[in-house]
Design a protein around this motif. Structure first.
Motif, PDB file in Angstrom:
ATOM      1  N   GLU A  20      82.910  11.916  59.446  1.00  0.00           N
ATOM      2  CA  GLU A  20      83.332  12.603  60.663  1.00  0.00           C
ATOM      3  C   GLU A  20      82.729  14.003  60.741  1.00  0.00           C
ATOM      4  O   GLU A  20      82.332  14.597  59.739  1.00  0.00           O
ATOM      5  CB  GLU A  20      84.858  12.673  60.694  1.00  0.00           C
ATOM      6  N   ASP A  21      82.682  14.533  61.948  1.00  0.00           N
ATOM      7  CA  ASP A  21      82.128  15.865  62.191  1.00  0.00           C
ATOM      8  C   ASP A  21      82.883  16.930  61.396  1.00  0.00           C
ATOM      9  O   ASP A  21      84.121  16.919  61.325  1.00  0.00           O
ATOM     10  CB  ASP A  21      82.205  16.219  63.672  1.00  0.00           C
ATOM     11  N   GLU A  22      82.122  17.867  60.822  1.00  0.00           N
ATOM     12  CA  GLU A  22      82.647  19.074  60.173  1.00  0.00           C
ATOM     13  C   GLU A  22      83.785  18.767  59.193  1.00  0.00           C
ATOM     14  O   GLU A  22      84.855  19.384  59.240  1.00  0.00           O
ATOM     15  CB  GLU A  22      83.098  20.081  61.231  1.00  0.00           C
ATOM     16  N   THR A  23      83.539  17.824  58.289  1.00  0.00           N
ATOM     17  CA  THR A  23      84.530  17.480  57.261  1.00  0.00           C
ATOM     18  C   THR A  23      84.020  17.745  55.846  1.00  0.00           C
ATOM     19  O   THR A  23      84.755  17.530  54.883  1.00  0.00           O
ATOM     20  CB  THR A  23      84.924  15.997  57.368  1.00  0.00           C
ATOM     21  N   ILE A  24      82.784  18.231  55.723  1.00  0.00           N
ATOM     22  CA  ILE A  24      82.192  18.494  54.418  1.00  0.00           C
ATOM     23  C   ILE A  24      82.189  20.005  54.151  1.00  0.00           C
ATOM     24  O   ILE A  24      81.791  20.801  54.995  1.00  0.00           O
ATOM     25  CB  ILE A  24      80.757  17.946  54.342  1.00  0.00           C
ATOM     26  N   ASP A  25      82.633  20.391  52.940  1.00  0.00           N
ATOM     27  CA  ASP A  25      82.740  21.811  52.585  1.00  0.00           C
ATOM     28  C   ASP A  25      81.483  22.357  51.920  1.00  0.00           C
ATOM     29  O   ASP A  25      81.243  23.565  51.934  1.00  0.00           O
ATOM     30  CB  ASP A  25      83.923  22.015  51.636  1.00  0.00           C
ATOM     31  N   LEU A  26      80.685  21.491  51.325  1.00  0.00           N
ATOM     32  CA  LEU A  26      79.479  21.922  50.627  1.00  0.00           C
ATOM     33  C   LEU A  26      78.537  20.733  50.481  1.00  0.00           C
ATOM     34  O   LEU A  26      78.995  19.617  50.235  1.00  0.00           O
ATOM     35  CB  LEU A  26      79.829  22.473  49.238  1.00  0.00           C
ATOM     36  N   ILE A  27      77.247  20.987  50.629  1.00  0.00           N
ATOM     37  CA  ILE A  27      76.232  19.962  50.397  1.00  0.00           C
ATOM     38  C   ILE A  27      75.367  20.397  49.226  1.00  0.00           C
ATOM     39  O   ILE A  27      74.857  21.524  49.200  1.00  0.00           O
ATOM     40  CB  ILE A  27      75.358  19.735  51.645  1.00  0.00           C
ATOM     41  N   VAL A  28      75.223  19.521  48.261  1.00  0.00           N
ATOM     42  CA  VAL A  28      74.350  19.729  47.112  1.00  0.00           C
ATOM     43  C   VAL A  28      73.491  18.475  46.982  1.00  0.00           C
ATOM     44  O   VAL A  28      74.034  17.389  46.789  1.00  0.00           O
ATOM     45  CB  VAL A  28      75.154  19.941  45.815  1.00  0.00           C
ATOM     46  N   THR A  29      72.186  18.598  47.111  1.00  0.00           N
ATOM     47  CA  THR A  29      71.386  17.373  47.088  1.00  0.00           C
ATOM     48  C   THR A  29      69.984  17.625  46.546  1.00  0.00           C
ATOM     49  O   THR A  29      69.517  18.771  46.470  1.00  0.00           O
ATOM     50  CB  THR A  29      71.342  16.729  48.484  1.00  0.00           C
ATOM     51  N   ASP A  30      69.315  16.540  46.194  1.00  0.00           N
ATOM     52  CA  ASP A  30      68.057  16.600  45.464  1.00  0.00           C
ATOM     53  C   ASP A  30      67.103  15.522  45.993  1.00  0.00           C
ATOM     54  O   ASP A  30      66.868  14.518  45.325  1.00  0.00           O
ATOM     55  CB  ASP A  30      68.364  16.389  43.971  1.00  0.00           C
ATOM     56  N   PRO A  31      66.537  15.717  47.195  1.00  0.00           N
ATOM     57  CA  PRO A  31      65.630  14.704  47.755  1.00  0.00           C
ATOM     58  C   PRO A  31      64.355  14.589  46.935  1.00  0.00           C
ATOM     59  O   PRO A  31      64.027  15.480  46.144  1.00  0.00           O
ATOM     60  CB  PRO A  31      65.341  15.236  49.163  1.00  0.00           C
ATOM     61  N   PRO A  32      63.610  13.488  47.099  1.00  0.00           N
ATOM     62  CA  PRO A  32      62.385  13.273  46.315  1.00  0.00           C
ATOM     63  C   PRO A  32      61.378  14.405  46.512  1.00  0.00           C
ATOM     64  O   PRO A  32      61.217  14.934  47.605  1.00  0.00           O
ATOM     65  CB  PRO A  32      61.844  11.951  46.865  1.00  0.00           C
ATOM     66  N   TYR A  33      60.703  14.779  45.429  1.00  0.00           N
ATOM     67  CA  TYR A  33      59.656  15.789  45.475  1.00  0.00           C
ATOM     68  C   TYR A  33      58.311  15.128  45.799  1.00  0.00           C
ATOM     69  O   TYR A  33      58.205  13.911  45.899  1.00  0.00           O
ATOM     70  CB  TYR A  33      59.519  16.501  44.132  1.00  0.00           C
ATOM     71  N   CYS A  34      57.288  15.973  45.929  1.00  0.00           N
ATOM     72  CA  CYS A  34      55.903  15.498  46.111  1.00  0.00           C
ATOM     73  C   CYS A  34      55.750  14.637  47.357  1.00  0.00           C
ATOM     74  O   CYS A  34      55.069  13.618  47.349  1.00  0.00           O
ATOM     75  CB  CYS A  34      55.430  14.725  44.886  1.00  0.00           C
ATOM     76  N   ILE A  35      56.401  15.001  48.421  1.00  0.00           N
ATOM     77  CA  ILE A  35      56.265  14.252  49.666  1.00  0.00           C
ATOM     78  C   ILE A  35      54.817  14.317  50.134  1.00  0.00           C
ATOM     79  O   ILE A  35      54.174  15.355  50.087  1.00  0.00           O
ATOM     80  CB  ILE A  35      57.203  14.840  50.742  1.00  0.00           C
ATOM     81  N   GLY A  36      54.313  13.153  50.570  1.00  0.00           N
ATOM     82  CA  GLY A  36      52.956  13.116  51.076  1.00  0.00           C
ATOM     83  C   GLY A  36      51.909  12.986  49.995  1.00  0.00           C
ATOM     84  O   GLY A  36      50.722  13.114  50.252  1.00  0.00           O
ATOM     85  N   THR A  37      52.335  12.728  48.751  1.00  0.00           N
ATOM     86  CA  THR A  37      51.375  12.535  47.678  1.00  0.00           C
ATOM     87  C   THR A  37      51.660  11.223  46.987  1.00  0.00           C
ATOM     88  O   THR A  37      52.658  10.567  47.248  1.00  0.00           O
ATOM     89  CB  THR A  37      51.468  13.667  46.632  1.00  0.00           C
ATOM     90  N   THR A  38      50.788  10.859  46.078  1.00  0.00           N
ATOM     91  CA  THR A  38      51.040   9.668  45.282  1.00  0.00           C
ATOM     92  C   THR A  38      51.978  10.027  44.143  1.00  0.00           C
ATOM     93  O   THR A  38      52.385  11.170  43.983  1.00  0.00           O
ATOM     94  CB  THR A  38      49.719   9.120  44.710  1.00  0.00           C
ATOM     95  N   SER A  39      52.319   9.043  43.322  1.00  0.00           N
ATOM     96  CA  SER A  39      53.309   9.254  42.274  1.00  0.00           C
ATOM     97  C   SER A  39      52.873  10.271  41.231  1.00  0.00           C
ATOM     98  O   SER A  39      53.701  10.860  40.544  1.00  0.00           O
ATOM     99  CB  SER A  39      53.630   7.923  41.574  1.00  0.00           C
ATOM    100  N   ASN A  40      51.550  10.512  41.127  1.00  0.00           N
ATOM    101  CA  ASN A  40      51.103  11.502  40.145  1.00  0.00           C
ATOM    102  C   ASN A  40      51.123  12.922  40.700  1.00  0.00           C
ATOM    103  O   ASN A  40      50.807  13.884  39.999  1.00  0.00           O
ATOM    104  CB  ASN A  40      49.701  11.167  39.609  1.00  0.00           C
TER     105      ASN A  40
END
Length: 217
Positions: A20-40
């Motif tokens: 629901e809207d405005e029900t989260i007090d804090l966001i902590v997250t770790d999306p994938p790095y190296c976007i737009g590159t290969t796995s190396n």
């Protein structure tokens, strides 16, 4: 509202719609790095980012919707991904600072050894400072030793790093959202510090690891 203190094995863009809207007090997250590159992490072109930009446009829009006004968000990233994420994130949030996570030791690297990562500190609207005025934007916390067989995830963050975010920007009983919860570090930090959590992990392998981890606490 989704059930709290639970990790969901699904795409975060699907799961977040149920919050629901405005029900989260804090966001902590770790999306994938190296976007737009290969796995190396060395190949690919900047234009490859066009393939994933719509994903983050939708995600950041949804994160703004569910986050309470005046609440904070921490996003782990690195020097390759930060220039891509910043202009998209800026459309939806204020970005007061960029935190440097100093490993206190060095990892691999051919042209200067890696010894830090970035954490984007963003807020929705206006927020009063909730941590010490002497708090620096360089955090010295040792990372997980990825050479050890006890590691749970190749991108696993230390509990101490997430705990610092929780203690600086939330209070006991708050609800913390992690849309890329991986091996469950955010959930463990929340349990240890009397916070509630909601997590999404699309990879079934890591979802099961995270479930086992929190069940063993």
């Amino acid at each position: 509202m989704l059930e709290i203190n639970k990790i969901y094995n699904q795409n975060c863009l699907e799961g977040i719609k149920k919050i629901e809207d405005e029900t989260i007090d804090l966001i902590v997250t770790d999306p994938p790095y190296c976007i737009g590159t290969t796995s190396n992490g060395k190949q690919g072109t900047w234009n490859d980012n066009n393939l994933v930009e719509p994903f983050f446009e939708i995600l950041f829009s949804e994160l703004k919707r569910v986050l309470k006004d005046g609440a904070a968000m921490y996003i782990n990233t690195d020097w390759r991904t930060y220039p891509f994420l910043y202009p998209i994130l800026k459309k939806y949030f204020e970005i007061p600072n960029l935190i440097v996570w100093d490993y206190e030791w060095i990892k691999c690297g051919g042209q200067y050894r890696f010894s830090h990562e970035f954490i984007i500190y963003a807020i929705k609207g206006k927020r009063k400072r909730t941590f010490s005025a002497s708090e620096r934007d360089v955090w010295r916390i040792k990372p997980i030793n990825y050479t050890l067989p006890t590691k749970l995830h190749n991108a696993q963050k230390p509990v101490a790093l997430v705990e610092k975010m929780l203690l600086n920007s939330s209070v006991e009983g708050d609800v913390v959202l992690d849309t890329f919860i991986g091996s469950g570090t955010t959930a463990e930090a929340c349990i240890r510090n009397n916070r509630n959590y909601i997590g999404f992990e699309i990879d079934e392998h890591y979802y099961k690891i995270a479930q086992d981890r929190i069940n063993n606490l």
